[in-house]
Design a protein around this motif. Structure first.
Motif, mmCIF file in Angstrom:
data_model
loop_
_atom_site.group_PDB
_atom_site.id
_atom_site.type_symbol
_atom_site.label_atom_id
_atom_site.label_comp_id
_atom_site.label_asym_id
_atom_site.label_seq_id
_atom_site.Cartn_x
_atom_site.Cartn_y
_atom_site.Cartn_z
ATOM 1 N N THR A 1 -27.463 21.582 15.387
ATOM 2 C CA THR A 1 -28.449 21.771 14.321
ATOM 3 C C THR A 1 -29.851 21.867 14.907
ATOM 4 O O THR A 1 -30.618 22.791 14.600
ATOM 5 C CB THR A 1 -28.390 20.620 13.305
ATOM 6 O OG1 THR A 1 -27.107 20.604 12.680
ATOM 7 C CG2 THR A 1 -29.457 20.788 12.236
ATOM 8 N N GLU B 1 -24.653 22.317 8.342
ATOM 9 C CA GLU B 1 -25.030 21.260 7.401
ATOM 10 C C GLU B 1 -23.879 20.949 6.444
ATOM 11 O O GLU B 1 -23.634 19.781 6.121
ATOM 12 C CB GLU B 1 -26.277 21.684 6.629
ATOM 13 C CG GLU B 1 -27.539 21.685 7.497
ATOM 14 C CD GLU B 1 -28.746 22.231 6.768
ATOM 15 O OE1 GLU B 1 -28.564 22.855 5.682
ATOM 16 O OE2 GLU B 1 -29.880 22.046 7.261
ATOM 17 N N GLU C 1 -21.876 17.378 6.056
ATOM 18 C CA GLU C 1 -21.736 16.706 4.755
ATOM 19 C C GLU C 1 -20.285 16.283 4.524
ATOM 20 O O GLU C 1 -20.019 15.202 3.994
ATOM 21 C CB GLU C 1 -22.206 17.640 3.635
ATOM 22 C CG GLU C 1 -23.717 17.824 3.576
ATOM 23 C CD GLU C 1 -24.119 18.832 2.527
ATOM 24 O OE1 GLU C 1 -23.214 19.376 1.833
ATOM 25 O OE2 GLU C 1 -25.327 19.085 2.381
#
Length: 208
Positions: free
Chosen positions: A159, A200, A204
Motif C-alpha cells: 500500500t 485496501e 479489510e
C-alpha cells in the motif's frame, strides 16, 4: 552544333539536377532532425524518473516474489503474480529507454532529484532509498511470516509502496518530455491507484 558542345551542355544540366536533388535531400534531412525529439540529458526528468522508478519497481517485484511462497491464498497470489509481470515489464521498458538514449542505468543523482521541489521528503534508512520503499528489516520480517500474517504485512507494505509510486508517476507524467515515458508514467499512475483500492479491500477482509 558540335557533338562536344551538346555533351558539355547535357553534362552541365545533369550536374545541376544532381546538385538540386542533393540540396533538397539535405533540406528534408535538416527538417526531420529538427523535429526529432532531443535525447534527454543524464539529469533530466526523463532519465531520473526512468532510473528511480526502475529501482522502485524492482522492490515491488521482490516483495511479490517473497509473498508468493509464504501464502496459499489465491487472491494475494494473483495480485503478486500481476505485479511481478506488470512491473518487471515496465522496468524493462524504462531501462530500455535509458539504453536507447545511451545513458547510465544506475542513478547518477540523489533519488528524486529530478522532481525538483517536491513533497516527497524522505530520510533514507535500511535500504529504503525512496518514499514507500520497505526497509531491510521489513523485508526480512516478510520472509519469516507465513499465512495471514504474511498476507497482511505484504499488503501493508505494498500500500505504502504504491501510494508513493502513484505520486512519483504523476510527477513523471508532468515533467518528462519523451512521449513514451510520459505515457508510461500516466499508465503507472492509473494502474497502481487501482491496485491500491484492491489492496485496501483485501486488508479489510483480514480485519486490518
Amino acid at each position: 552544333m558540335s557533338t562536344g558542345i551538346c555533351w558539355a551542355r547535357w553534362l552541365a544540366a545533369a550536374c545541376a539536377v544532381v546538385v538540386l536533388a542533393l540540396g533538397g535531400a539535405l533540406v528534408m534531412l535538416s527538417i526531420a532532425l529538427s523535429k526529432a525529439p532531443a535525447v534527454p540529458g543524464p539529469s533530466s526528468a526523463d532519465a531520473g524518473f526512468a532510473r528511480d522508478m526502475a529501482v522502485h519497481h524492482q522492490q515491488a517485484v521482490e516483495l511479490s516474489l517473497i509473498v508468493r511462497d509464504r501464502t496459499d491464498n489465491e487472491d494475494v497470489r494473483r495480485l503478486a503474480y500481476d505485479i511481478v509481470n506488470t512491473q518487471a515489464n515496465q522496468r524493462g521498458m524504462l531501462l530500455g529507454r535509458l539504453a536507447a538514449w545511451g545513458l547510465p542505468k544506475s542513478p547518477q543523482d540523489a533519488p528524486m532529484a529530478w522532481m525538483g521541489h517536491h513533497d516527497m521528503h524522505h530520510q533514507q534508512h535500511e535500504g529504503a532509498l525512496m518514499p514507500g520503499m520497505a526497509t531491510s528489516s521489513q523485508i526480512e520480517a516478510l520472509r519469516r511470516a507465513k499465512g495471514t500474517a504474511a498476507e497482511v504485512l505484504y499488503l501493508k507494505l505494498l500500500t505504502e509502496h504504491h501510494r508513493a509510486g502513484v505520486r512519483m508517476a504523476r510527477s513523471g507524467s508532468i515533467l518528462a518530455k519523451d512521449p513514451l515515458v510520459k505515457e508510461l508514467a500516466a499508465s503507472m499512475r492509473t494502474g497502481q491507484q487501482a491496485e491500491v483500492e484492491l489492496i485496501e479491500r483485501l486488508l479489510e477482509r483480514r480485519g486490518s
